[in-house]
Write an enzyme that holds these catalytic residues in place. Structure first.
Site, PDB file in Angstrom:
ATOM      1  N   ARG A 218       0.872  -1.176   0.000  1.00 43.42           N
ATOM      2  CA  ARG A 218       0.000   0.000   0.000  1.00 43.42           C
ATOM      3  C   ARG A 218       0.906   1.221   0.000  1.00 43.42           C
ATOM      4  O   ARG A 218       1.959   1.236   0.662  1.00 43.42           O
ATOM      5  CB  ARG A 218      -0.896   0.033   1.246  1.00 43.42           C
ATOM      6  CG  ARG A 218      -2.071  -0.912   1.211  1.00 43.42           C
ATOM      7  CD  ARG A 218      -3.138  -0.522   0.177  1.00 43.42           C
ATOM      8  NE  ARG A 218      -4.307  -1.390   0.204  1.00 43.42           N
ATOM      9  CZ  ARG A 218      -4.469  -2.486  -0.551  1.00 43.42           C
ATOM     10  NH1 ARG A 218      -3.521  -2.852  -1.403  1.00 43.42           N
ATOM     11  NH2 ARG A 218      -5.573  -3.198  -0.452  1.00 43.42           N
TER      12      ARG A 218
ATOM     13  N   GLU B 241      -4.084   7.782  -4.642  1.00 46.40           N
ATOM     14  CA  GLU B 241      -4.404   7.060  -5.875  1.00 46.40           C
ATOM     15  C   GLU B 241      -5.706   7.570  -6.468  1.00 46.40           C
ATOM     16  O   GLU B 241      -6.666   7.750  -5.727  1.00 46.40           O
ATOM     17  CB  GLU B 241      -4.508   5.560  -5.590  1.00 46.40           C
ATOM     18  CG  GLU B 241      -3.166   4.958  -5.195  1.00 46.40           C
ATOM     19  CD  GLU B 241      -3.180   3.442  -5.035  1.00 46.40           C
ATOM     20  OE1 GLU B 241      -4.215   2.825  -5.322  1.00 46.40           O
ATOM     21  OE2 GLU B 241      -2.149   2.891  -4.640  1.00 46.40           O
TER      22      GLU B 241
ATOM     23  N   HIS C 236      -1.700   0.229  -9.499  1.00 53.51           N
ATOM     24  CA  HIS C 236      -2.283  -0.665  -8.484  1.00 53.51           C
ATOM     25  C   HIS C 236      -2.929  -1.874  -9.181  1.00 53.51           C
ATOM     26  O   HIS C 236      -4.085  -2.207  -8.935  1.00 53.51           O
ATOM     27  CB  HIS C 236      -3.329   0.084  -7.640  1.00 53.51           C
ATOM     28  CG  HIS C 236      -3.631  -0.601  -6.334  1.00 53.51           C
ATOM     29  ND1 HIS C 236      -4.007   0.080  -5.210  1.00 53.51           N
ATOM     30  CD2 HIS C 236      -3.623  -1.917  -5.982  1.00 53.51           C
ATOM     31  CE1 HIS C 236      -4.226  -0.781  -4.225  1.00 53.51           C
ATOM     32  NE2 HIS C 236      -3.995  -2.004  -4.677  1.00 53.51           N
TER      33      HIS C 236
HETATM   34  P1  NAD Z   1      -0.871 -11.496   4.875  1.00 50.22           P
HETATM   35  O1  NAD Z   1      -1.768 -11.038   5.959  1.00 50.22           O
HETATM   36  O2  NAD Z   1      -0.886 -12.937   4.484  1.00 50.22           O
HETATM   37  O3  NAD Z   1       0.641 -11.098   5.213  1.00 50.22           O
HETATM   38  C1  NAD Z   1       1.013  -9.883   5.777  1.00 50.22           C
HETATM   39  C2  NAD Z   1       2.245 -10.121   6.618  1.00 50.22           C
HETATM   40  O4  NAD Z   1       2.694  -8.869   7.124  1.00 50.22           O
HETATM   41  C3  NAD Z   1       1.989 -11.023   7.842  1.00 50.22           C
HETATM   42  O5  NAD Z   1       2.878 -12.115   7.857  1.00 50.22           O
HETATM   43  C4  NAD Z   1       2.212 -10.103   9.035  1.00 50.22           C
HETATM   44  O6  NAD Z   1       2.781 -10.775  10.134  1.00 50.22           O
HETATM   45  C5  NAD Z   1       3.184  -9.091   8.444  1.00 50.22           C
HETATM   46  N1  NAD Z   1       3.237  -7.843   9.192  1.00 50.22           N
HETATM   47  C6  NAD Z   1       2.239  -7.171   9.814  1.00 50.22           C
HETATM   48  N2  NAD Z   1       2.708  -6.051  10.405  1.00 50.22           N
HETATM   49  C7  NAD Z   1       4.033  -6.010  10.140  1.00 50.22           C
HETATM   50  C8  NAD Z   1       5.061  -5.110  10.488  1.00 50.22           C
HETATM   51  N3  NAD Z   1       4.820  -4.011  11.218  1.00 50.22           N
HETATM   52  N4  NAD Z   1       6.306  -5.360  10.050  1.00 50.22           N
HETATM   53  C9  NAD Z   1       6.578  -6.462   9.313  1.00 50.22           C
HETATM   54  N5  NAD Z   1       5.632  -7.382   8.978  1.00 50.22           N
HETATM   55  C10 NAD Z   1       4.382  -7.159   9.385  1.00 50.22           C
HETATM   56  O7  NAD Z   1      -1.227 -10.584   3.622  1.00 50.22           O
HETATM   57  P2  NAD Z   1      -0.838 -10.833   2.091  1.00 50.22           P
HETATM   58  O8  NAD Z   1      -1.928 -11.581   1.416  1.00 50.22           O
HETATM   59  O9  NAD Z   1       0.551 -11.331   2.010  1.00 50.22           O
HETATM   60  O10 NAD Z   1      -0.918  -9.314   1.549  1.00 50.22           O
HETATM   61  C11 NAD Z   1      -0.063  -8.324   2.064  1.00 50.22           C
HETATM   62  C12 NAD Z   1      -0.569  -6.945   1.669  1.00 50.22           C
HETATM   63  O11 NAD Z   1      -0.383  -6.779   0.268  1.00 50.22           O
HETATM   64  C13 NAD Z   1      -2.081  -6.753   1.863  1.00 50.22           C
HETATM   65  O12 NAD Z   1      -2.406  -6.370   3.174  1.00 50.22           O
HETATM   66  C14 NAD Z   1      -2.416  -5.672   0.864  1.00 50.22           C
HETATM   67  O13 NAD Z   1      -2.369  -4.394   1.452  1.00 50.22           O
HETATM   68  C15 NAD Z   1      -1.313  -5.808  -0.185  1.00 50.22           C
HETATM   69  N6  NAD Z   1      -1.869  -6.237  -1.464  1.00 50.22           N
HETATM   70  C16 NAD Z   1      -1.705  -5.423  -2.541  1.00 50.22           C
HETATM   71  C17 NAD Z   1      -2.230  -5.799  -3.778  1.00 50.22           C
HETATM   72  C18 NAD Z   1      -2.045  -4.954  -5.001  1.00 50.22           C
HETATM   73  O14 NAD Z   1      -2.863  -5.020  -5.904  1.00 50.22           O
HETATM   74  N7  NAD Z   1      -1.005  -4.174  -5.100  1.00 50.22           N
HETATM   75  C19 NAD Z   1      -2.961  -7.004  -3.882  1.00 50.22           C
HETATM   76  C20 NAD Z   1      -3.072  -7.815  -2.754  1.00 50.22           C
HETATM   77  C21 NAD Z   1      -2.536  -7.426  -1.545  1.00 50.22           C
END
Ligand code: NAD
Length: 318
Positions: free
Chosen positions: A229, A258, A277
């Site tokens: 994000r 965005e 995005h």
């Molecule tokens: P997920 O919940 O499986 O993984 C997120 C990870 O981040 C977890 O392992 C958590 O422990 C870790 N985390 C939380 N706080 C943290 C911190 N302060 N420091 C380090 N690590 C931390 O989620 P995911 O499916 O892997 O997705 C991750 C993120 O990617 C989503 O939350 C979303 O915002 C983003 N995303 C973006 C798109 C896009 O189109 N660009 C698409 C999907 C997801």
């Protein structure tokens, strides 16, 4: 017929799930005012990233029972307000991991091989660019991941298998991950990595997690990739780091605002690769998340508990 609000048109496969059961109401624009106007008699909301479902919108929609995100990030829902009102918040975790991980690898390679600059040079007749020795190989380099959940861990696996990269990561909530060296601080990761890739959710704790201080620890020949994000990175600080060449470049699928303004200084840099995005918007992925998000709404409104309920604990559900 009972109504379901859709924040922006979804893939036809998702619309089919609603067919004959619920009347879809698609928002004509992404303003809060329009949503408030159209939400009074809807029972469910299918939500893309174009609008935030605020407490005000929920107040205007007293019959809303379920809000279903076509993705994993729920930062555009006031989850506290929803939970307080007994509204289920659903998402589609894991379904977009493959697409986002693939896009991350594409961005990583485009930075390493300087594809943006090379493409521009060919089109401008600057064939000499081939001698500039700007590209680097990825093989054996260090990938530093911030967040190794579903997406981050898949990026780790793909980069290890495809490029024999060393993978290090910072994720205070993960205790073990096969083939990945977990570090106890973000500083250790960014100071060693040749490519830093961000995969954390956006929340208060991760706002500007990558700020001027963290950027200053990165090696001058290292690259930053953000498909998480926009506001996880302090964009102003990133622009300064690029201006001072304290990092080698960045690939950004997400922005603090965005869509970004065309005047955004990031667009001045040849070593910045961008995408709108779109990491999760492959044809396969949009179909999967549209069907799953629509099914969650249908399930709940027909009396079944959806597969992925984000605020399960808050609502006291199993
Ligand atoms: P997920 O919940 O499986 O993984 C997120 C990870 O981040 C977890 O392992 C958590 O422990 C870790 N985390 C939380 N706080 C943290 C911190 N302060 N420091 C380090 N690590 C931390 O989620 P995911 O499916 O892997 O997705 C991750 C993120 O990617 C989503 O939350 C979303 O915002 C983003 N995303 C973006 C798109 C896009 O189109 N660009 C698409 C999907 C997801």
């Amino acid at each position: 017929m009972r109504k379901v609000l859709i924040s922006k048109a979804i893939n036809p496969a998702g619309m089919k799930v609603l067919e004959g059961k619920f009347e879809p109401v698609i928002l004509p624009d992404s303003s809060e005012e329009t949503a408030i106007r159209l939400v009074s008699d809807v029972e469910g909301v299918i939500l893309r990233t174009n609008i935030r479902v605020t407490r005000k919108i929920m107040d205007a929609g007293p019959h809303i029972k379920v809000i279903s995100r076509t993705g994993v990030g729920i930062d555009n829902v006031d989850v506290a307000a929803a939970t307080e009102k007994g509204i289920l918040v659903c998402n589609t975790p894991g379904l977009n991991a493959i697409s986002v991980a693939e896009q991350t690898l594409a961005l990583l390679l485009s930075l390493a091989k300087q594809l943006r600059l090379m493409d521009k040079s060919v089109r401008e007749g600057n064939w000499k660019m081939r001698y500039a020795e700007r590209a680097v190989d990825v093989e054996g380099k260090t990938l530093g991941l911030i967040g190794v959940g579903r997406i981050g861990s898949l990026v780790a696996l793909k980069c290890r298998l495809a490029f024999n990269m060393k993978v290090i990561a910072y994720d205070p909530y993960v205790k073990h991950l096969e083939g990945v060296e977990l570090c106890s601080t973000i500083d250790q990761v960014v100071s060693q990595a040749d490519f830093v890739s961000i995969h954390v959710p956006y929340m208060e704790e991760t706002h500007h997690l990558v700020d001027a201080r963290v950027l200053s620890l990165m090696k001058p020949d290292s690259y930053l990739i953000n498909t998480a994000r926009g506001a996880v990175v302090d964009e102003k600080a990133l622009i300064e780091a690029l201006e001072h060449e304290s990092i080698a470049g960045a690939a950004l699928d997400v922005f603090e605002k965005e869509p970004p303004s065309p005047e955004n200084p990031l667009f001045r840099f040849d070593n910045v690769v961008t995408a709108p995005h779109s990491s999760a918007l492959s044809r396969e992925c949009v179909m999967k998340v549209a069907v799953t998000a629509a099914q969650a709404v249908v399930d709940f409104l027909e009396g079944r508990q959806p597969k992925y309920v984000y605020n399960k604990d808050g609502l006291g559900l199993k």
